[in-house]
Design a protein around this motif. Structure first.
Motif, PDB file in Angstrom:
ATOM      1  N   GLY A 477      -6.236   5.306  12.443  1.00  0.00           N
ATOM      2  CA  GLY A 477      -6.567   5.672  11.074  1.00  0.00           C
ATOM      3  C   GLY A 477      -6.019   7.033  10.706  1.00  0.00           C
ATOM      4  O   GLY A 477      -5.429   7.747  11.520  1.00  0.00           O
ATOM      5  N   GLU A 478      -6.208   7.411   9.459  1.00  0.00           N
ATOM      6  CA  GLU A 478      -5.757   8.704   8.947  1.00  0.00           C
ATOM      7  C   GLU A 478      -6.864   9.731   9.199  1.00  0.00           C
ATOM      8  O   GLU A 478      -7.959   9.615   8.666  1.00  0.00           O
ATOM      9  N   PRO A 479      -6.616  10.761  10.024  1.00  0.00           N
ATOM     10  CA  PRO A 479      -7.675  11.729  10.342  1.00  0.00           C
ATOM     11  C   PRO A 479      -8.231  12.407   9.095  1.00  0.00           C
ATOM     12  O   PRO A 479      -7.488  12.750   8.169  1.00  0.00           O
ATOM     13  N   LEU A 480      -9.543  12.578   9.068  1.00  0.00           N
ATOM     14  CA  LEU A 480     -10.181  13.286   7.966  1.00  0.00           C
ATOM     15  C   LEU A 480      -9.991  14.779   8.150  1.00  0.00           C
ATOM     16  O   LEU A 480     -10.366  15.340   9.182  1.00  0.00           O
ATOM     17  N   VAL A 481      -9.403  15.430   7.146  1.00  0.00           N
ATOM     18  CA  VAL A 481      -9.182  16.869   7.175  1.00  0.00           C
ATOM     19  C   VAL A 481     -10.123  17.512   6.173  1.00  0.00           C
ATOM     20  O   VAL A 481     -10.785  16.829   5.378  1.00  0.00           O
ATOM     21  N   LEU A 482     -10.189  18.817   6.206  1.00  0.00           N
ATOM     22  CA  LEU A 482     -11.052  19.539   5.294  1.00  0.00           C
ATOM     23  C   LEU A 482     -10.646  19.234   3.852  1.00  0.00           C
ATOM     24  O   LEU A 482      -9.509  19.454   3.456  1.00  0.00           O
ATOM     25  N   ARG A 510     -15.294  -2.043   0.007  1.00  0.00           N
ATOM     26  CA  ARG A 510     -15.574  -2.185   1.439  1.00  0.00           C
ATOM     27  C   ARG A 510     -14.699  -1.182   2.200  1.00  0.00           C
ATOM     28  O   ARG A 510     -13.491  -1.096   1.948  1.00  0.00           O
ATOM     29  N   VAL A 511     -15.305  -0.433   3.108  1.00  0.00           N
ATOM     30  CA  VAL A 511     -14.578   0.636   3.802  1.00  0.00           C
ATOM     31  C   VAL A 511     -14.673   0.469   5.311  1.00  0.00           C
ATOM     32  O   VAL A 511     -15.642  -0.076   5.844  1.00  0.00           O
ATOM     33  N   TRP A 512     -13.630   0.964   5.969  1.00  0.00           N
ATOM     34  CA  TRP A 512     -13.617   1.099   7.430  1.00  0.00           C
ATOM     35  C   TRP A 512     -13.370   2.573   7.729  1.00  0.00           C
ATOM     36  O   TRP A 512     -12.286   3.105   7.442  1.00  0.00           O
ATOM     37  N   ILE A 513     -14.385   3.223   8.261  1.00  0.00           N
ATOM     38  CA  ILE A 513     -14.314   4.657   8.535  1.00  0.00           C
ATOM     39  C   ILE A 513     -14.816   4.898   9.956  1.00  0.00           C
ATOM     40  O   ILE A 513     -15.920   4.478  10.306  1.00  0.00           O
ATOM     41  N   PRO A 563     -10.244  -2.485 -16.282  1.00  0.00           N
ATOM     42  CA  PRO A 563      -9.915  -2.338 -14.863  1.00  0.00           C
ATOM     43  C   PRO A 563      -8.451  -2.005 -14.605  1.00  0.00           C
ATOM     44  O   PRO A 563      -8.074  -1.737 -13.457  1.00  0.00           O
ATOM     45  N   VAL A 564      -7.614  -2.025 -15.643  1.00  0.00           N
ATOM     46  CA  VAL A 564      -6.171  -1.881 -15.459  1.00  0.00           C
ATOM     47  C   VAL A 564      -5.801  -0.426 -15.223  1.00  0.00           C
ATOM     48  O   VAL A 564      -6.206   0.464 -15.973  1.00  0.00           O
ATOM     49  N   GLY A 565      -5.022  -0.202 -14.152  1.00  0.00           N
ATOM     50  CA  GLY A 565      -4.567   1.137 -13.826  1.00  0.00           C
ATOM     51  C   GLY A 565      -4.905   1.525 -12.405  1.00  0.00           C
ATOM     52  O   GLY A 565      -5.313   0.687 -11.590  1.00  0.00           O
ATOM     53  N   PRO A 566      -4.741   2.816 -12.064  1.00  0.00           N
ATOM     54  CA  PRO A 566      -4.960   3.260 -10.687  1.00  0.00           C
ATOM     55  C   PRO A 566      -6.429   3.512 -10.373  1.00  0.00           C
ATOM     56  O   PRO A 566      -7.125   4.210 -11.118  1.00  0.00           O
ATOM     57  N   TRP A 567      -6.915   2.948  -9.266  1.00  0.00           N
ATOM     58  CA  TRP A 567      -8.248   3.205  -8.729  1.00  0.00           C
ATOM     59  C   TRP A 567      -8.078   4.006  -7.449  1.00  0.00           C
ATOM     60  O   TRP A 567      -7.338   3.592  -6.550  1.00  0.00           O
ATOM     61  N   THR A 568      -8.748   5.127  -7.363  1.00  0.00           N
ATOM     62  CA  THR A 568      -8.575   6.031  -6.223  1.00  0.00           C
ATOM     63  C   THR A 568      -9.868   6.164  -5.443  1.00  0.00           C
ATOM     64  O   THR A 568     -10.918   6.489  -6.013  1.00  0.00           O
ATOM     65  N   ILE A 569      -9.795   5.910  -4.156  1.00  0.00           N
ATOM     66  CA  ILE A 569     -10.930   6.136  -3.273  1.00  0.00           C
ATOM     67  C   ILE A 569     -10.730   7.478  -2.584  1.00  0.00           C
ATOM     68  O   ILE A 569      -9.599   7.846  -2.227  1.00  0.00           O
ATOM     69  N   LYS A 570     -11.819   8.214  -2.420  1.00  0.00           N
ATOM     70  CA  LYS A 570     -11.771   9.527  -1.782  1.00  0.00           C
ATOM     71  C   LYS A 570     -12.817   9.572  -0.666  1.00  0.00           C
ATOM     72  O   LYS A 570     -14.003   9.377  -0.921  1.00  0.00           O
ATOM     73  N   ILE A 571     -12.355   9.816   0.535  1.00  0.00           N
ATOM     74  CA  ILE A 571     -13.231   9.908   1.701  1.00  0.00           C
ATOM     75  C   ILE A 571     -13.264  11.358   2.159  1.00  0.00           C
ATOM     76  O   ILE A 571     -12.221  11.943   2.466  1.00  0.00           O
ATOM     77  N   SER A 572     -14.434  11.949   2.180  1.00  0.00           N
ATOM     78  CA  SER A 572     -14.591  13.348   2.570  1.00  0.00           C
ATOM     79  C   SER A 572     -15.514  13.444   3.769  1.00  0.00           C
ATOM     80  O   SER A 572     -16.290  12.529   4.062  1.00  0.00           O
ATOM     81  N   ASP A 573     -15.432  14.580   4.424  1.00  0.00           N
ATOM     82  CA  ASP A 573     -16.187  14.806   5.654  1.00  0.00           C
ATOM     83  C   ASP A 573     -16.836  16.170   5.573  1.00  0.00           C
ATOM     84  O   ASP A 573     -16.151  17.192   5.593  1.00  0.00           O
ATOM     85  N   SER A 582     -15.519  14.534  14.413  1.00  0.00           N
ATOM     86  CA  SER A 582     -14.250  14.128  13.819  1.00  0.00           C
ATOM     87  C   SER A 582     -14.367  12.707  13.304  1.00  0.00           C
ATOM     88  O   SER A 582     -15.284  11.962  13.663  1.00  0.00           O
ATOM     89  N   GLY A 583     -13.410  12.344  12.464  1.00  0.00           N
ATOM     90  CA  GLY A 583     -13.405  11.005  11.930  1.00  0.00           C
ATOM     91  C   GLY A 583     -12.056  10.660  11.348  1.00  0.00           C
ATOM     92  O   GLY A 583     -11.145  11.493  11.297  1.00  0.00           O
TER      93      GLY A 583
END
Length: 752
Positions: A477-482, A510-513, A563-573, A582-583
């Motif tokens: 996965g993509e490491p979570l950074v600050l 639905r997320v996989w973290i 619903p048309v256009g960009p949907w952005t998910i943001k995962i923070s730590d 870490s994650g």
């Protein structure tokens, strides 16, 4: 003579109809001597359900509630461990080199078993706290109401949610509905709860024995037996206590009340599933003030068999109008819990109700989240819906949700938690769309134009970097950074049209973290209109190390948005600067739910095959390998105070946050032992390694598969001439409400 024959025929017909509508009483259970299993049978198989049950050494018990092809079976505890071994042996014999007769028989029976699940009794947690008491001294408004309506119930003056002497504007606004003649007649509400005192003078006249059952002790009547079997009776009284000279009065005091006792002892998922469909042709509303533990560290989702029962309810209950499931949002706010970690309350198919007290403030226990639809006073959820259904019996479960969104009244408007949505409505994680106004709900129901059937757009699973899952263990996965990780998915108008989707309602993510401390993770979703939904905020008590492997969140904040256009998910730590924790963000999928543009093309939602729940990450899908630095991502934290503070406040992280932009890259298919068998077969068939090499190269040249994360609901990514149908890049057209564009069809798999 002929008249008598006709009369006899009519009587026989009525008895037959009554027999069909009457719910089946479940057989008694003996958990001390037996283990119980739910077997899903494949009706297209040549092996019967009895063949399957017998081959596993099980004893047939009965059908699981209203779930077709789902059967309850049991085995003595001493032999129960042999059952999964027998199933494994069947599947092994089906592909072994055993005698052809043995192999065919094993294959026939194995094919008839879609799934087998051991039933372990679990205790459901009651949500029994009150929502405050009034210190009112003057009883004049209540007294005036009692005199006008000739109410003689002695405790009516203490029922501040009906007439609030201390804050007259803060009430359920029901007395005008009573004066219009609407009192709940002809509507049955089932209390899915603990004991129900059906002999009480306030409930006996409204008790529905046929719609009741004790699933804890497997008896016909759900009477209270334990010292704390009081919750169901109290909630039932707030809904349907008779208007008399005893205690108080229910909001729908002429409605029928049924009791389904499930909370007094642990029960199995099969019994819970049966309870949620019990009497579902006659019972309209299932009131559920319970759920997973509200401890600030648990995540709780119904099993597949329970989810199927809920879907069966909304699809087939009340003759197809759908059962109305009402859930309390949760009582764990004081310990940092949030209702989006409860898949009963964040279900698309339920109405989730938060609590407010007599001042319209949020009580300290009421959980906030983006799945809260409305708020109301005290307990007995579903009481206003009983009145709406008397006024308009043809309302579907979806109409009830729409009416809630459109008629709820904003409370505490100065609370900074309120935000304006793209549709112009105010939304709060604490209060949903606002307080339930009974008069407004019922009046709107009288002339409401019924909504069409449901439609949805399922996006394929997107994986990041080298994300994988094997035996339930998340890796890569993509490491979570600050500051966190962002990823954008673009929805085009073509995708929306192909999905037959018209008005947007719910959005599920639905997320996989992967993370060493799950409670440090924050998740938010930003819509094309810039509306931000906080799906999860850090939970201090949640120290679990398994992360979130396919957990589904839900938000109502985008109701009626394009619903048309960009949907952005943001995962923070919240702990990304702590070297000991870490994650990584591994992947996500999104489903957009709403109304069907063309009702003729709509199909009922069906719970996906359980075998898809844990598909390895290497299944075909969309793989994202690029990551570029962009703008700052905001970490989110939850404020649990009851003062005028937002439920989800913002903490800005440093500016070196990374964001991933979707890039489609073909990847090779790793088929393991299947590939080896194919290669061996080709070698034997052609007899020359050169032919094998030629076949391999041609196969690779024509392959356009993508690596994937397991998905509960997401379809496999389809490819057209090497291009993903996800359309994460490219132009999109305007979202149009043009009613003339009705030639959309359901989303089809696109193959070259």
């Amino acid at each position: 003579m002929r008249a008598n024959s006709v009369l006899l025929g009519v009587q026989v017909l009525l008895v037959s109809v009554a027999a069909v509508l009457q719910p089946r009483r479940p057989a008694p259970r003996d958990y001390g001597a037996f283990d119980y299993f739910v077997l899903e049978h494949n009706p297209d198989s040549s092996a019967s359900r009895h063949d399957a049950v017998g081959a596993l050494g099980l004893e047939f018990v009965e059908q699981v509630g209203e779930l077709k092809d789902h059967w309850l079976a049991r085995a003595p505890k001493a032999r129960a461990t042999n059952v999964p071994r027998a199933l494994a042996a069947l599947r092994a014999d089906a592909i072994s080199h055993a005698h052809p007769t043995v192999r065919r028989t094993a294959a026939r029976v194995a094919d008839s078993i879609r799934s087998l699940e051991l039933q372990a009794p679990r205790l459901r947690a009651k949500r029994a706290l009150s929502s405050g008491t009034s210190n009112a001294q003057s009883l004049s408004p209540a007294a005036a109401t009692a005199q006008r309506l000739q109410i003689r119930d002695p405790l009516f003056f203490q029922q501040w949610h009906i007439v609030n002497d201390f804050n007259p504007a803060n009430s359920v606004n029901v007395t005008g509905v009573w004066e219009s003649g609407i009192t709940g007649k002809g509507v049955t509400v089932a209390m899915v709860d603990d004991g129900l005192d059906y002999n009480s003078k306030d409930l006996a006249a409204n008790f529905d024995a046929e719609g009741s059952y004790d699933f804890n002790d497997h008896e016909s009547l759900p009477g209270p037996k334990l010292f704390d079997d009081t919750h169901g009776t109290r909630c039932a009284g707030e809904i349907a206590a008779v208007r008399n000279d005893v205690c108080g009065v229910g909001m729908a005091y002429d409605a029928k009340i049924a009791g389904l006792r499930i909370l007094s002892h642990p029960i199995t998922d099969a019994d819970e599933a049966t309870a949620l469909n019990y009497g579902y042709q006659s019972t309209a509303i299932y009131s559920c003030s319970w759920g997973p533990s509200d401890d600030g560290r648990s995540v709780g989702a119904p099993s597949t068999v329970i989810e199927k029962a809920m879907v069966q309810g909304i699809n087939a209950g009340r003759g197809g109008k759908g059962s109305i499931f009402v859930f309390a949002s949760g009582n764990g706010a004081a310990v940092g819990d949030q209702c989006n970690f409860d898949c009963y309350t964040n279900s698309v198919f339920t109405v989730t109700v938060a609590a407010i007290d007599y001042t319209n403030a949020r009580p300290s226990y009421s959980e906030a989240c983006a799945a809260n639809m409305i708020a109301t006073y005290s307990s007995g959820h579903g009481r206003a819906f009983a009145l709406a259904l008397e006024a308009r019996p043809e309302l579907t479960w979806r109409d009830i949700q729409h009416l809630c969104v459109r008629t709820a009244v904003q409370v505490n408007p100065t609370d900074p938690d309120w935000e304006r949505t793209a549709s112009g409505r105010a939304y709060s994680y604490k209060y949903g769309y606002g307080s339930l106004d009974t008069w407004a709900l019922v009046e709107a129901a009288r002339t409401w134009k019924l909504v069409g059937p449901q439609a949805w757009l399922q996006m394929p699973v997107v994986t990041l970097a080298d994300a994988s899952m094997e035996d339930g263990v998340l890796r890569g996965g993509e490491p979570l950074v600050l500051g966190g990780i962002s990823h954008t998915m673009r929805i085009t108008s073509d995708l929306v049209a192909d999905a037959n989707l018209y008005h947007l309602e719910h959005v599920t993510v639905r997320v996989w973290i992967r993370h060493t401390r799950r409670g440090a993770v924050s998740v938010e979703l930003v819509s094309p209109a810039g509306i931000r939904s906080v799906l999860a905020s850090p939970r201090e008590r949640d120290t679990a190390t398994e992360g979130l492997a396919g957990w589904q969140f839900m938000t109502l904040k985008h109701w009626d948005e394009s619903p048309v256009g960009p949907w952005t998910i943001k995962i923070s730590d919240a702990q990304s600067d702590n070297m000991e924790e870490s994650g990584a963000f591994m992947g996500w999928s999104m489903t957009l739910w709403g109304s069907a543009r063309d009702p003729a093309l709509a199909v009922p939602w069906a719970v996906p095959d359980p075998a898809r729940l844990h598909v390895a990450f290497t299944a075909p899908s969309l793989n994202v390998t690029s990551a570029t630095a962009t703008s700052t991502t905001s970490a989110v934290t939850l404020d649990y105070s009851i003062s005028a503070e937002p439920s989800f406040s913002v903490t800005v992280a440093p500016s070196h946050t990374t964001s991933t932009i979707a890039t489609l890259t073909p990847s090779h298919w790793n088929a393991g032992w299947i590939t080896l068998l194919m290669a061996t077969f080709v070698f034997l068939l052609l007899g020359a390694s050169g032919c094998v090499l030629l076949f391999w190269r041609r196969w690779r040249a024509s392959s356009h598969k993508y690596t994937s994360i397991a998905s509960h609901h997401a379809p496999v990514m389809a490819v057209v001439d090497g291009e993903s149908v996800l359309h994460v890049v490219g132009e999109d057209s305007d979202w149009s409400d043009n009613e003339d564009n009705d030639d959309a069809s359901l989303l089809q798999s696109r193959t070259g």
